[in-house]
Design a protein around this motif. Structure first.
Motif, PDB file in Angstrom:
ATOM      1  N   LEU A  19       0.829  -1.204   0.000  1.00 23.63           N
ATOM      2  CA  LEU A  19       0.000   0.000   0.000  1.00 23.63           C
ATOM      3  C   LEU A  19       0.865   1.256   0.000  1.00 23.63           C
ATOM      4  O   LEU A  19       0.595   2.205  -0.741  1.00 23.63           O
ATOM      5  CB  LEU A  19      -0.934  -0.013   1.213  1.00 23.63           C
ATOM      6  N   LEU A  20       1.920   1.244   0.788  1.00 23.77           N
ATOM      7  CA  LEU A  20       2.829   2.384   0.831  1.00 23.77           C
ATOM      8  C   LEU A  20       3.488   2.609  -0.526  1.00 23.77           C
ATOM      9  O   LEU A  20       3.561   3.749  -1.016  1.00 23.77           O
ATOM     10  CB  LEU A  20       3.888   2.163   1.914  1.00 23.77           C
ATOM     11  N   ASP A  21       3.930   1.529  -1.157  1.00 27.83           N
ATOM     12  CA  ASP A  21       4.557   1.639  -2.478  1.00 27.83           C
ATOM     13  C   ASP A  21       3.570   2.171  -3.522  1.00 27.83           C
ATOM     14  O   ASP A  21       3.925   3.008  -4.356  1.00 27.83           O
ATOM     15  CB  ASP A  21       5.098   0.285  -2.930  1.00 27.83           C
ATOM     16  N   LEU A  22       2.336   1.685  -3.465  1.00 28.86           N
ATOM     17  CA  LEU A  22       1.321   2.135  -4.424  1.00 28.86           C
ATOM     18  C   LEU A  22       0.988   3.612  -4.224  1.00 28.86           C
ATOM     19  O   LEU A  22       0.796   4.347  -5.191  1.00 28.86           O
ATOM     20  CB  LEU A  22       0.060   1.285  -4.301  1.00 28.86           C
ATOM     21  N   ARG A  23       0.941   4.048  -2.978  1.00 26.51           N
ATOM     22  CA  ARG A  23       0.645   5.462  -2.720  1.00 26.51           C
ATOM     23  C   ARG A  23       1.783   6.355  -3.207  1.00 26.51           C
ATOM     24  O   ARG A  23       1.541   7.452  -3.729  1.00 26.51           O
ATOM     25  CB  ARG A  23       0.387   5.684  -1.241  1.00 26.51           C
ATOM     26  N   LYS A  24       3.024   5.885  -3.049  1.00 22.88           N
ATOM     27  CA  LYS A  24       4.160   6.655  -3.569  1.00 22.88           C
ATOM     28  C   LYS A  24       4.081   6.736  -5.088  1.00 22.88           C
ATOM     29  O   LYS A  24       4.331   7.799  -5.675  1.00 22.88           O
ATOM     30  CB  LYS A  24       5.475   6.003  -3.147  1.00 22.88           C
ATOM     31  N   GLU A  25       3.746   5.611  -5.717  1.00 23.25           N
ATOM     32  CA  GLU A  25       3.624   5.614  -7.174  1.00 23.25           C
ATOM     33  C   GLU A  25       2.495   6.536  -7.624  1.00 23.25           C
ATOM     34  O   GLU A  25       2.629   7.269  -8.603  1.00 23.25           O
ATOM     35  CB  GLU A  25       3.370   4.185  -7.680  1.00 23.25           C
ATOM     36  N   GLN A  26       1.387   6.513  -6.891  1.00 20.52           N
ATOM     37  CA  GLN A  26       0.265   7.382  -7.235  1.00 20.52           C
ATOM     38  C   GLN A  26       0.677   8.853  -7.131  1.00 20.52           C
ATOM     39  O   GLN A  26       0.336   9.662  -7.995  1.00 20.52           O
ATOM     40  CB  GLN A  26      -0.918   7.100  -6.311  1.00 20.52           C
ATOM     41  N   PHE A  27       1.412   9.186  -6.083  1.00 20.10           N
ATOM     42  CA  PHE A  27       1.884  10.566  -5.933  1.00 20.10           C
ATOM     43  C   PHE A  27       2.770  10.967  -7.103  1.00 20.10           C
ATOM     44  O   PHE A  27       2.616  12.050  -7.672  1.00 20.10           O
ATOM     45  CB  PHE A  27       2.650  10.717  -4.615  1.00 20.10           C
TER      46      PHE A  27
END
Length: 68
Positions: A19-27
């Protein structure tokens, strides 16, 4: 794209990391879109749905742990 069966097979710690990785990618994707550098516009939609999948499985796991 992440399949739901792959997500359900992971532990809670792995899901939180994912989830943390996906949120960074989304940002990063949002930042690229704002600066006009984004090539794969459809990736935003895929990442957003992957985040929803992970959050759904985390919620399911916490509900099942609360029942037990």
């Amino acid at each position: 794209m992440t399949k739901i069966v792959d997500v359900r097979g992971k532990t809670a710690d792995e899901l939180k990391t994912m989830l943390l990785d996906l949120r960074k990618e989304q940002f990063n994707l949002r930042f690229q879109r704002a600066t006009g550098q984004l090539e794969a516009v459809s990736r935003i939609k895929v990442v957003r749905r992957d985040i929803a999948r992970v959050k759904t499985v985390l919620a399911e796991q916490s509900r099942s742990a609360a029942k037990a």
